[in-house]
Design a protein around this motif. Structure first.
Motif, PDB file in Angstrom:
ATOM      1  N   ARG A   1     -14.150   0.071  -1.618  1.00  0.00           N
ATOM      2  CA  ARG A   1     -14.661   1.324  -1.051  1.00  0.00           C
ATOM      3  C   ARG A   1     -13.577   2.382  -1.143  1.00  0.00           C
ATOM      4  O   ARG A   1     -12.394   2.076  -1.319  1.00  0.00           O
ATOM      5  CB  ARG A   1     -15.072   1.120   0.408  1.00  0.00           C
ATOM      6  CG  ARG A   1     -13.909   0.656   1.258  1.00  0.00           C
ATOM      7  CD  ARG A   1     -14.335   0.237   2.650  1.00  0.00           C
ATOM      8  NE  ARG A   1     -13.314  -0.609   3.259  1.00  0.00           N
ATOM      9  CZ  ARG A   1     -12.191  -0.154   3.798  1.00  0.00           C
ATOM     10  NH1 ARG A   1     -11.938   1.133   3.833  1.00  0.00           N
ATOM     11  NH2 ARG A   1     -11.299  -0.978   4.317  1.00  0.00           N
ATOM     12  N   SER A   2     -13.992   3.637  -0.985  1.00  0.00           N
ATOM     13  CA  SER A   2     -13.008   4.714  -0.993  1.00  0.00           C
ATOM     14  C   SER A   2     -12.205   4.676   0.296  1.00  0.00           C
ATOM     15  O   SER A   2     -12.720   4.342   1.357  1.00  0.00           O
ATOM     16  CB  SER A   2     -13.715   6.061  -1.094  1.00  0.00           C
ATOM     17  OG  SER A   2     -14.271   6.204  -2.365  1.00  0.00           O
ATOM     18  N   ARG A   3     -10.946   4.981   0.159  1.00  0.00           N
ATOM     19  CA  ARG A   3     -10.089   5.017   1.335  1.00  0.00           C
ATOM     20  C   ARG A   3      -9.994   6.471   1.786  1.00  0.00           C
ATOM     21  O   ARG A   3      -9.850   7.361   0.965  1.00  0.00           O
ATOM     22  CB  ARG A   3      -8.705   4.505   0.956  1.00  0.00           C
ATOM     23  CG  ARG A   3      -7.922   3.962   2.094  1.00  0.00           C
ATOM     24  CD  ARG A   3      -6.620   3.359   1.589  1.00  0.00           C
ATOM     25  NE  ARG A   3      -6.831   2.246   0.674  1.00  0.00           N
ATOM     26  CZ  ARG A   3      -5.936   1.872  -0.243  1.00  0.00           C
ATOM     27  NH1 ARG A   3      -4.815   2.548  -0.389  1.00  0.00           N
ATOM     28  NH2 ARG A   3      -6.174   0.844  -1.032  1.00  0.00           N
TER      29      ARG A   3
ATOM     30  N   VAL B   1     -11.226  -2.703  -5.789  1.00  0.00           N
ATOM     31  CA  VAL B   1     -11.520  -1.501  -5.005  1.00  0.00           C
ATOM     32  C   VAL B   1     -12.953  -1.634  -4.500  1.00  0.00           C
ATOM     33  O   VAL B   1     -13.903  -1.563  -5.262  1.00  0.00           O
ATOM     34  CB  VAL B   1     -11.382  -0.220  -5.855  1.00  0.00           C
ATOM     35  CG1 VAL B   1     -11.700   0.996  -5.015  1.00  0.00           C
ATOM     36  CG2 VAL B   1      -9.970  -0.118  -6.411  1.00  0.00           C
TER      37      VAL B   1
ATOM     38  N   GLN C   1      -4.482   5.777  -4.242  1.00  0.00           N
ATOM     39  CA  GLN C   1      -5.749   5.322  -3.660  1.00  0.00           C
ATOM     40  C   GLN C   1      -6.060   3.855  -4.007  1.00  0.00           C
ATOM     41  O   GLN C   1      -6.715   3.155  -3.236  1.00  0.00           O
ATOM     42  CB  GLN C   1      -6.851   6.245  -4.218  1.00  0.00           C
ATOM     43  CG  GLN C   1      -8.268   5.808  -4.036  1.00  0.00           C
ATOM     44  CD  GLN C   1      -8.800   6.114  -2.660  1.00  0.00           C
ATOM     45  OE1 GLN C   1      -9.144   5.240  -1.887  1.00  0.00           O
ATOM     46  NE2 GLN C   1      -8.860   7.378  -2.352  1.00  0.00           N
ATOM     47  N   THR C   2      -5.575   3.380  -5.166  1.00  0.00           N
ATOM     48  CA  THR C   2      -5.919   2.021  -5.586  1.00  0.00           C
ATOM     49  C   THR C   2      -4.912   0.978  -5.098  1.00  0.00           C
ATOM     50  O   THR C   2      -5.075  -0.207  -5.384  1.00  0.00           O
ATOM     51  CB  THR C   2      -5.980   1.916  -7.131  1.00  0.00           C
ATOM     52  OG1 THR C   2      -4.691   2.241  -7.668  1.00  0.00           O
ATOM     53  CG2 THR C   2      -7.022   2.859  -7.713  1.00  0.00           C
TER      54      THR C   2
ATOM     55  N   ALA D   1       0.827  -1.209   0.000  1.00  0.00           N
ATOM     56  CA  ALA D   1       0.000   0.000   0.000  1.00  0.00           C
ATOM     57  C   ALA D   1       0.859   1.255   0.000  1.00  0.00           C
ATOM     58  O   ALA D   1       1.966   1.269   0.520  1.00  0.00           O
ATOM     59  CB  ALA D   1      -0.905  -0.014   1.222  1.00  0.00           C
TER      60      ALA D   1
ATOM     61  N   ARG E   1      -8.332   9.519   4.551  1.00  0.00           N
ATOM     62  CA  ARG E   1      -7.186   9.793   5.411  1.00  0.00           C
ATOM     63  C   ARG E   1      -7.500  11.039   6.213  1.00  0.00           C
ATOM     64  O   ARG E   1      -8.481  11.746   5.921  1.00  0.00           O
ATOM     65  CB  ARG E   1      -5.924   9.996   4.573  1.00  0.00           C
ATOM     66  CG  ARG E   1      -6.000  11.187   3.652  1.00  0.00           C
ATOM     67  CD  ARG E   1      -4.657  11.475   3.000  1.00  0.00           C
ATOM     68  NE  ARG E   1      -4.770  12.602   2.083  1.00  0.00           N
ATOM     69  CZ  ARG E   1      -4.635  13.869   2.453  1.00  0.00           C
ATOM     70  NH1 ARG E   1      -4.404  14.184   3.710  1.00  0.00           N
ATOM     71  NH2 ARG E   1      -4.757  14.824   1.552  1.00  0.00           N
TER      72      ARG E   1
END
Lengths: 481, 94
Positions: B57-59, B55, A222-223, A217, B61
């Motif tokens: 879900r949206s991650r 993917v 984001q992916t 990661a 921060r």
């Protein structure tokens, strides 16, 4: 050979540079080469992590659509010819953190669009096995650099086969990891739902270490996915069970002969390869991937649509090539793009714009995304029966320059074996399986998502039967005395 | 695709085509669009579109400043062809 590579930059950087330049004058793998540029910036060998010590000190090439601070980032395009990257891609930074040293940028089809590297606007690359033949693409410079002994490994990007196909044309290993396992921070976007950074090498230990170091990661992508816990070295030590095989011996899925449509040379190698795996104790089972015939049209619909959006940013305003004069802002943008993009890029932008036009979206882009779901399900069903799938990487060996024996349209149709992995998001590996009529033949193994360890394990098994040959005249690394 | 359609598409893509390009590209675009039409043979009813793999879900921060390597404004401005103070100069277009 690895001992030579580990010490060459420290002991004799000048001799190495000279030797690479002399060899590359014939091959044209590099667009930019400067082995001393980052020599002091990579982690010192002694300080590098023991687990990946195999990479410490190694020089590596980077496809010129992946950012390396201080090197150009041209994407093989006139529009970015003079653009210098202000930062490192995460994948490059991680390799430098374990002591590997980026030494230059390799040629590619413009923005990754092509199967030959002949679509580069900035240089000609030719196959080290035979100069009349193309090197493959789009990561052709990276494949040629490895095959000609200029570097022990190189990075490429794979949107529809761009790591695996040139690897097969040049007789080296090429890994396209699972979508999302390697951060794309610093990779110039082509088709965002398909792009992944991969690696090419003639050495499986090096390839595996590169994959392990790059993956994981990254807050800047984001992916990206955390896959560190998979630890493939441990998996290897744990044998078949930890690799996730259903039985004691791995089961290989193969396609029905009428789905293949191969040249005589590739066909011969494919069936010999199957027999080879059988002799190694692999079970072989015929499966049907009924969606295979839709792969190329679906792939080119999705890839061109996403490319037309991603390449909209090149407008000649903030950076890149632009005309000296324009009547109005609109003309500035149009002239910049007209002068900056080559024919294949224009074709794909036009196609992508067309399939996204209002009124056509449902017919093309949306339909392609739905068939993509069916392709994914096809693979899921296949992996319900087998552990891996074996296909040829490309239906034929390296074709000739200029498309005289394979037209650009035929080249696109031939992407079906490789592009299927990108559409399904699964990992795939090209491994060298033979040399016929003076040109290598590569085969492809596909696995379910995160199945890189089993791909590498199978390639290791196969290497006990067939050790990849190096291109004639390039058996020794550049600069070795 | 007729030539008019090609011009409309090129206009949307902000690409200016010469006449030579139009005659060459029209054939190539036609060939590919005809190839894409193979997709119409397949029944897609009941299938959800796949937009991205892996993917779910949206991650998110923390909403705080972070330093992205190389993304300092001065470094990015340096990438521009021509600068006047901290402004990017573009060709005179009026």
């Amino acid at each position: 050979m690895l001992t030579f590579w580990k010490n060459v930059l420290e002991n004799s950087p000048d001799a190495y540079e000279k030797a690479v330049r002399a060899r590359d004058a014939r091959i044209g793998a590099f667009l930019e080469f400067n082995p001393k540029r980052h020599l002091g910036n990579a982690a010192h060998k002694a300080a590098s992590a023991e687990k990946h010590a195999v990479l410490a000190g190694l020089p590596f090439g980077v496809k010129d659509n992946i950012a390396v601070d201080g090197f150009r980032l041209s994407c093989g395009s006139r529009i970015l010819e003079k653009f210098t990257s202000p930062y490192h891609a995460t994948a490059v930074q991680r390799l430098m953190d374990v002591g590997a040293v980026p030494v230059g940028k390799t040629n590619l089809d413009e923005f990754g669009m092509g199967s030959s590297t002949d679509n580069s606007a900035l240089g000609n690359t030719t196959n080290p096995w035979n100069e009349d033949h193309v090197v493959g693409g789009s990561s052709g410079g990276s494949a040629a650099a490895v095959a000609a002994g200029l570097v022990p490994f190189a990075l490429g990007s794979d949107t529809g086969g761009s790591v695996r196909q040139p690897a097969s044309f040049c007789g080296v290993y090429g890994l396209k990891p699972t979508y999302g396992t390697v951060s794309r921070f610093g990779l110039v976007a082509y088709a965002s739902s398909l792009d992944v950074i991969g690696a090419l090498s003639a050495d499986l230990d090096v390839l595996q270490a590169v994959y392990e170091v790059m993956s994981g990661a990254d807050a800047f992508d984001q992916t990206s996915i955390d896959v560190q816990s998979l630890g493939s070295r441990d998996a290897e030590a744990g044998g078949a069970a930890s690799l996730g095989y259903r039985g004691k011996s791995p089961c290989l899925g193969v396609l029905k002969p009428d789905q293949l449509e191969l040249s005589a040379e590739v066909s011969e190698t494919y069936y010999a390869c199957l027999e080879g795996f059988r002799s190694l104790g692999y079970e072989v089972k015929e499966i049907s991937l009924s969606m295979l015939e839709y792969v190329a049209p679906v792939y080119y619909t999705i890839a061109t649509a996403e490319a037309s959006a991603n390449l909209a940013r090149y407008n000649g305003v903030r950076y890149g090539l632009r005309p000296d004069y324009a009547e109005n802002p609109d003309e500035l943008v149009r002239l910049s793009r007209d002068q900056g993009f080559g024919p294949e890029v224009k074709l794909r932008i036009l196609l992508g714009t067309y399939v996204l036009r209002s009124g056509f979206q449902d017919q093309y882009y949306l339909r392609a995304q739905k068939i993509r779901t069916a392709i994914r399900q096809d693979f899921e069903a296949g992996f319900g029966e087998v552990d891996m799938i074996l296909t040829p990487t490309f239906p034929r060996q390296a074709f000739k320059h200029g498309g005289e024996d394979m037209s650009p349209f035929e080249q696109k149709q031939a992407d079906k074996f490789t592009a299927s992995a990108n559409l399904a998001g699964i990992p795939a590996l090209n491994f060298p399986a033979g040399v016929l009529k003076g040109l290598p033949v590569g085969m492809q193994l596909l696995a379910p998502a995160f199945g890189e360890p089993r791909l590498l394990a199978a390639a290791r098994d196969y290497a006990t039967l067939y050790q990849p040959e190096l291109a004639p005249g390039y058996e020794r690394p550049a600069g070795e005395q | 695709m007729d030539t008019q359609e090609l011009y409309v598409t090129a206009d949307l893509a902000h690409i200016q085509l010469t006449e030579e390009e139009v005659s060459r590209l029209a054939l190539q675009v036609d060939q590919m669009v005809a190839y894409f039409s193979k997709m119409s043979e397949f029944d897609v009813s009941g299938l959800e579109p796949t937009t991205h793999m892996q993917v779910s879900r949206s991650r998110v921060r923390a909403d705080e400043r972070r330093d992205i390597p190389g993304a300092h404004p001065d470094i990015l401005l340096d990438a521009a062809e021509e600068l006047e103070d901290r402004f990017i100069v573009i060709p005179n277009v009026l």
